[in-house]
Enzyme design. Sequence first.
Site, PDB file in Angstrom:
ATOM      1  N   ASN A  11       0.865  -1.181   0.000  1.00  0.00           N
ATOM      2  CA  ASN A  11       0.000   0.000   0.000  1.00  0.00           C
ATOM      3  C   ASN A  11       0.903   1.233   0.000  1.00  0.00           C
ATOM      4  OD1 ASN A  11      -1.837   2.015   0.484  1.00  0.00           O
ATOM      5  ND2 ASN A  11      -2.427   1.317   2.524  1.00  0.00           N
ATOM      6  N   LYS A  13       0.122   4.244  -0.418  1.00  0.00           N
ATOM      7  CA  LYS A  13      -0.535   5.442   0.127  1.00  0.00           C
ATOM      8  C   LYS A  13      -0.269   6.651  -0.782  1.00  0.00           C
ATOM      9  CE  LYS A  13      -0.377   3.314   4.644  1.00  0.00           C
ATOM     10  NZ  LYS A  13      -0.246   3.445   6.090  1.00  0.00           N
ATOM     11  N   HIS A  97      -9.695   1.366   4.741  1.00  0.00           N
ATOM     12  CA  HIS A  97      -8.429   1.557   5.461  1.00  0.00           C
ATOM     13  C   HIS A  97      -8.639   2.560   6.599  1.00  0.00           C
ATOM     14  CE1 HIS A  97      -4.343   2.702   6.379  1.00  0.00           C
ATOM     15  NE2 HIS A  97      -3.958   1.579   5.810  1.00  0.00           N
ATOM     16  N   GLU A  99      -6.999   4.961   7.567  1.00  0.00           N
ATOM     17  CA  GLU A  99      -6.758   6.368   7.189  1.00  0.00           C
ATOM     18  C   GLU A  99      -7.949   6.940   6.426  1.00  0.00           C
ATOM     19  OE1 GLU A  99      -2.986   5.574   5.377  1.00  0.00           O
ATOM     20  OE2 GLU A  99      -2.149   5.160   7.367  1.00  0.00           O
ATOM     21  N   GLU A 169      -5.814  -4.621  10.760  1.00  0.00           N
ATOM     22  CA  GLU A 169      -4.781  -3.609  10.952  1.00  0.00           C
ATOM     23  C   GLU A 169      -5.078  -2.826  12.236  1.00  0.00           C
ATOM     24  OE1 GLU A 169      -2.726  -2.612   7.027  1.00  0.00           O
ATOM     25  OE2 GLU A 169      -4.447  -1.290   7.189  1.00  0.00           O
ATOM     26  N   GLY A 175       2.149   2.442  10.840  1.00  0.00           N
ATOM     27  CA  GLY A 175       3.134   3.515  10.667  1.00  0.00           C
ATOM     28  C   GLY A 175       3.812   3.943  11.952  1.00  0.00           C
ATOM     29  N   SER A 214       3.085  -1.939  10.545  1.00  0.00           N
ATOM     30  CA  SER A 214       4.534  -1.989  10.778  1.00  0.00           C
ATOM     31  C   SER A 214       5.140  -3.367  10.492  1.00  0.00           C
ATOM     32  CB  SER A 214       4.870  -1.535  12.201  1.00  0.00           C
ATOM     33  OG  SER A 214       4.438  -0.190  12.397  1.00  0.00           O
TER      34      SER A 214
HETATM   35  P1  PGA Z   1       2.548   0.403   7.753  1.00  0.00           P
HETATM   36  O1  PGA Z   1       1.117   0.593   7.068  1.00  0.00           O
HETATM   37  O2  PGA Z   1       3.123  -0.883   7.222  1.00  0.00           O
HETATM   38  O3  PGA Z   1       3.333   1.609   7.358  1.00  0.00           O
HETATM   39  O4  PGA Z   1       2.326   0.312   9.238  1.00  0.00           O
HETATM   40  C1  PGA Z   1       0.240  -0.497   6.897  1.00  0.00           C
HETATM   41  C2  PGA Z   1      -1.045  -0.023   6.284  1.00  0.00           C
HETATM   42  O5  PGA Z   1      -1.491   1.088   6.591  1.00  0.00           O
HETATM   43  O6  PGA Z   1      -1.661  -0.742   5.474  1.00  0.00           O
END
Ligand code: PGA
Length: 252
Positions: A11, A13, A97, A99, A169, A175, A214
């Site tokens: 992803n 983003k 997601h 976000e 998640e 993140g 992460s």
């Molecule tokens: P990350 O993001 O690996 O940077 O923690 C995962 C995601 O948001 O799908």
Amino acid sequence: MPKRRYLIAANWKMHKTLEEARTLTREVSRGLTWGLKAEVALAPPFTALAAVAEELAGSDIRLAGQDTFWERQGAYTGAISPAMLQDVGCHYVIIGHSERRQYFGDTDQTVNRKLKAALGAGLCPICCIGESLQERQAEQTLARVGKQLEEGLADLSPLTGEQLVLAYEPVWAIGTGLTATPGQAQEVHAFIRSRLREILGAAAEDVRILYGGSVTPDNAASLLAEADLDGALVGGASLKAPSFLGIVTAAG
Ligand code: PGA
């Protein structure tokens, strides 16, 4: 029963210009020429979908959108429909997601509409669910995830397990460099699968449940060793080919 085929999805983003997206796609596909055991998917920003699709021509790597709207077409400024994602070559679309939920107003109800629209257009949704830090601390994790499943997956037409992917998640792990332990993740994944059995019936056994938050080359193998972890949704570590390929390799 043989384990479900791992899916490792990148992803990206809101990262990558066209040129950067092409370069990263080439680096990832070159790194995989020894043959794919795990399935691999890339979710670039909308602006780079066509360029990445071009780079992926003839490859087994699959293309994914990062979101979709539920209408097919019309006066919806800024929105992208499932049919448009299909047209540009997407197989998958990430829906719900955290976000999108946090910054763009997605709710379990809009997730449900998006899932239905995506499935109707022949896309395979990667539906994201997960609890916040406060919810985990208040021991509300399973209640939160259960509600997201129940409302997000309400009234779907009968499905085969290959038509849907879930991604667990935990919001506190995205993140942040904090990762759920394999045990914490498996507990929630097993719970998700048991709820999926109630919602989808036998198809639940074939639905892949990815872990996201992460994931790195260092922690991927121990997470993926858990019975109900069927792959990873990778943000930060997917932005550079070596770390993303390291995670794909960890999947075997
Ligand atoms: P990350 O993001 O690996 O940077 O923690 C995962 C995601 O948001 O799908």
